[in-house]
Design a protein around this motif. Structure first.
Motif, short mmCIF file in Angstrom:
data_model
loop_
_atom_site.label_atom_id
_atom_site.label_comp_id
_atom_site.label_asym_id
_atom_site.label_seq_id
_atom_site.Cartn_x
_atom_site.Cartn_y
_atom_site.Cartn_z
N LYS A 26 0.83 -1.20 0.00
CA LYS A 26 0.00 0.00 0.00
C LYS A 26 0.87 1.25 0.00
CE LYS A 26 -3.59 2.34 2.72
NZ LYS A 26 -4.43 2.26 3.95
N ASP A 27 1.90 1.26 0.83
CA ASP A 27 2.77 2.44 0.92
C ASP A 27 3.62 2.63 -0.33
OD1 ASP A 27 1.82 3.05 3.41
OD2 ASP A 27 3.45 2.09 4.51
N LEU A 28 3.91 1.54 -1.03
CA LEU A 28 4.74 1.65 -2.24
C LEU A 28 3.99 2.32 -3.39
CD1 LEU A 28 6.61 -1.78 -2.27
CD2 LEU A 28 7.60 0.47 -1.91
N LYS A 29 2.65 2.32 -3.33
CA LYS A 29 1.82 3.02 -4.32
C LYS A 29 2.17 2.63 -5.75
CE LYS A 29 1.14 6.97 -1.24
NZ LYS A 29 1.33 8.43 -1.03
N GLY A 30 2.22 1.33 -5.97
CA GLY A 30 2.45 0.84 -7.32
C GLY A 30 3.88 0.49 -7.65
N LYS A 31 4.84 0.94 -6.86
CA LYS A 31 6.24 0.55 -7.09
C LYS A 31 6.41 -0.93 -6.78
CE LYS A 31 8.39 5.01 -6.04
NZ LYS A 31 9.36 5.72 -5.17
N PRO A 32 7.30 -1.62 -7.47
CA PRO A 32 7.49 -3.04 -7.19
C PRO A 32 8.15 -3.26 -5.83
CG PRO A 32 9.13 -2.27 -8.75
CD PRO A 32 8.15 -1.14 -8.57
N PHE A 33 7.85 -4.39 -5.22
CA PHE A 33 8.44 -4.73 -3.93
C PHE A 33 9.96 -4.83 -4.03
CE2 PHE A 33 9.86 -7.91 -0.79
CZ PHE A 33 9.40 -7.29 0.38
N THR A 34 10.46 -5.19 -5.21
CA THR A 34 11.91 -5.31 -5.39
C THR A 34 12.64 -3.99 -5.18
OG1 THR A 34 11.57 -5.01 -7.78
CG2 THR A 34 11.74 -7.28 -6.96
N SER A 35 11.90 -2.87 -5.22
CA SER A 35 12.55 -1.57 -5.00
C SER A 35 13.07 -1.44 -3.57
CB SER A 35 11.58 -0.43 -5.30
OG SER A 35 10.48 -0.45 -4.40
N LEU A 36 12.60 -2.30 -2.66
CA LEU A 36 13.07 -2.29 -1.28
C LEU A 36 14.25 -3.22 -1.07
CD1 LEU A 36 9.68 -2.33 0.67
CD2 LEU A 36 11.08 -0.36 0.07
N GLN A 37 14.60 -3.99 -2.08
CA GLN A 37 15.73 -4.91 -1.97
C GLN A 37 17.03 -4.19 -2.32
OE1 GLN A 37 14.50 -7.93 -4.74
NE2 GLN A 37 13.32 -9.05 -3.20
N SER A 38 18.10 -4.56 -1.64
CA SER A 38 19.42 -3.97 -1.89
C SER A 38 20.29 -5.01 -2.59
CB SER A 38 20.09 -3.55 -0.58
OG SER A 38 19.28 -2.62 0.11
N PRO A 39 20.76 -4.70 -3.80
CA PRO A 39 21.57 -5.69 -4.52
C PRO A 39 22.94 -5.89 -3.91
CG PRO A 39 21.52 -3.61 -5.72
CD PRO A 39 20.57 -3.47 -4.56
#
Length: 627
Positions: A26-39
């Motif tokens: 909900k908080d990401l507002k459409g951004k993929p969950f992978t945007s929270l992952q650090s490579p």
């Protein structure tokens, strides 16, 4: 006031991972969950949350195979890890004195890099006797890491010990026979791995009976780490080297269990704190699996692990930051349960470390042990969902790479065929891009440079890496900061030749409040390349700005200010600046849809976060006449 405790822990229903995930989505507002992952390097990534569903507490306690939690039941709680400093100075007398000082002031073991130009030049037993004159062999572990004649140091050590009246039974340390490491450094024409292992087999067998405190073989990751390998590749290739030695010595009649008990491992620890902890834990896990698969008993599966702080992460510029880097790397090695640790002196990139550099490095470990009490807990990382899962992830990735190397015929074939060189080239290109774009920032070099820093005066000993004559050139050691440091070196030469540094006129638009943030950022960016920013508080119009530029004595102008002012003011200002002799005009910030108009107006380049900063600064050097 009620004396009843508030039942906070049970007043709310326990949230589930699914509940958390719904809120996150909900908080990401459409951004993929992978945007929270650090490579991470090696194709891995860090998750934003780890739970018991990801990884639990290991079932085996410390001291039990597969030794993820350490090879001793109580860890290093009874005495701490071994403070084992490394020495590579070419001057025998200077290194002898360094050994004496360190051992008198807290050092417990010595790690000697041998053979010029890579280390101390020990040609015979007499030279080794001089080197170890102040080292009590009966209680001090001595480790060798030779480069060329791999078997000679063992003969020299036995002669020195016999003359000193120290029995073989009392000796501790390792003899450093590492033909794969030598192959990686020198090339295929100078090292025959199979022949060296065959010659070493009688020594391996005899030491198990006559000198059980000495390990004949060394499995070192130095060549891979110094050439920029990822943490996964470094671990996998180190394990592949161990596998090569198990097989080579088995062909010579030594059982895998006996060979494993004769190995000393040495891994470098880089700047990724938690992944480095997980990698050293994964190393013990995987080596236990390798030896078990080879038929070795549980006691022979325990890895003797030496950890050294990485050379590639250190800088020549603002070298004081190296103290922080080495502290964090040593901290990671200790938490991971390394048996011995070497902390590099802050001034090592500048030449042979002096007494102050060695003292700070030595005391770093003493503070971690005696004041921070990091040895008081066995496996402090154990039970952390994050670190347990990360250990498993790194182990799986390294195992996959080990299988790939095995499919090529082993690490020797991978070296000779050029596969290792190919991977290192690809890895270095990716890392160079990350450094040049500052996605991998280097404090004091690519971030927050100190343009007028006073150089640390050291007595430099030029040690050029030797290149082998083999089929494939050995990997060249390098430091991540080298590209930007080359720009600073060029700036210093320009200053020495002309009395001034290359300079840029800062054409700041708008009020001080409007342009300060961006102009400050740009001043630091220019300083990364050794370019001095000629700051101004702003000007009334383009003509006034051009007049100020004409008095600046430089041919480079950088326009900096709020984006909202750019469309109206940049074209006129560029024209005015070039009419007054500006050879190059740069604009701070991404141009967006104004790029075509700005370039048509005469803007030469744009400076913004995420750009190839090294290439942009190199271009500015060329246009400013900096050699």
């Amino acid at each position: 006031m009620s004396s009843e405790p508030l039942p906070i822990a049970t007043a709310f229903p326990p949230p589930s991972v699914e509940d958390w995930r719904r809120l996150v989505d909900k908080d990401l507002k459409g951004k993929p969950f992978t945007s929270l992952q650090s490579p991470l390097e090696g194709g891995l990534s860090l998750q934003p949350l780890y739970t018991a569903q990801d990884a639990g507490v290991p079932s085996e306690p410390p001291g039990v195979a597969p030794y993820v939690r350490g090879t001793q039941p109580l860890g290093h709680t009874e005495g701490g890890w071994l403070v084992c400093q490394e020495y590579a100075g070419p001057d025998l007398t200077q290194t002898t004195e360094a050994l004496r000082t360190d051992l008198e002031r807290g050092g417990q073991g010595v790690w000697l890099l041998l053979d010029a130009p890579h280390g101390v030049d020990v040609k015979d037993a007499a030279a080794l006797e001089r080197l170890l004159a102040h080292v009590p062999l009966e209680r001090t572990p001595v480790h060798f890491e030779p480069t060329t004649d791999l078997l000679a140091p063992s003969t020299f050590l036995f002669q020195v010990a016999q003359k000193a009246g120290v029995s073989k039974q009392a000796l501790k340390g390792s003899l450093g026979i590492d033909p794969v490491g030598a192959l990686a450094r020198l090339g295929a024409a100078k090292v025959d791995v199979a022949a060296t292992l065959a010659k070493a087999a009688p020594l391996v067998t005899s030491l198990l009976k006559e000198a059980p405190g000495l390990r004949a073989l060394l499995v070192s990751s130095r060549s891979w780490a110094d050439a920029g390998a990822t943490s996964v590749h470094e671990l996998a290739w180190t394990l592949a080297t161990g596998v090569e030695y198990l097989r080579g010595l088995e062909r010579a009649g030594v059982s895998p269990g006996d060979t494993a008990r004769s190995m000393q491992f040495a891994l470098s620890v880089g700047g990724q704190f938690f992944p480095e902890i997980a990698r050293l834990r994964a190393a013990r896990l995987l080596w236990s699996k390798v030896v078990a698969a080879s038929g070795g008993a549980p006691e022979s599966q325990a890895m003797a692990l030496h950890a050294r702080t990485a050379s590639a992460t250190k800088t020549q510029r603002d070298p004081w930051v190296n103290i922080l880097r080495a502290t964090a790397e040593s901290f990671a090695a200790v938490l991971a349960g390394a048996d011995s640790v070497s902390t590099s002196p802050y001034d090592e990139p500048l030449g042979t470390p002096d007494e102050q550099g060695r003292r700070l490095a030595r005391n770093t470990q003493l503070i971690l042990r005696d004041e921070s009490s990091l040895n008081r807990v066995a496996d402090p990382a154990g039970g952390s969902y994050y670190l347990e899962q990360l250990t498993d992830d790194i182990a799986r990735a390294a195992w996959a790479e080990l299988q790939r190397i095995e499919a090529l015929g082993g690490i020797t074939q991978a070296l000779v065929q050029g596969d290792v060189a190919r991977v290192l080239t690809e890895t270095r290109a990716a890392r160079d891009k990350a450094v040049r774009t500052r996605r991998q920032p280097i404090v004091g070099v690519s971030e927050f440079p100190h343009l007028t820093e006073a150089p640390v005066q050291r007595e430099a000993h030029a040690i050029a890496p030797a290149h082998g004559e083999g089929v494939v050139a050995p990997p060249r050691p390098f430091r991540f900061s080298e590209p930007f440091e080359s720009l600073r070196d060029a700036s210093d030469r320009h200053h020495a030749a002309h009395g001034v540094r290359p300079r840029a006129f800062m054409a700041n638009l708008g009020t001080v409040a409007e342009h300060t943030a961006r102009s400050t950022w740009i001043s630091n960016v220019l300083a990364v390349g050794g370019i001095e920013a000629d700051e101004h508080r702003g000007f009334a119009d383009a003509a006034a700005g051009a007049e100020l530029f004409a008095k600046s004595g430089t041919s480079l102008a950088v326009i900096s200010g709020p984006d909202a002012l750019y469309p109206e003011q940049v074209p006129a200002l560029v024209a005015a600046l070039k009419s007054k002799g500006a050879r190059t005009v740069a604009v701070a910030g991404r141009p967006g849809d104004q790029e075509a108009a700005f370039r048509a107006a005469g803007v030469d380049l744009f400076l913004y976060a995420g750009a190839d900063l090294f290439q942009l600064l190199k271009t500015l050097h060329q246009q400013l006449g900096v050699a």
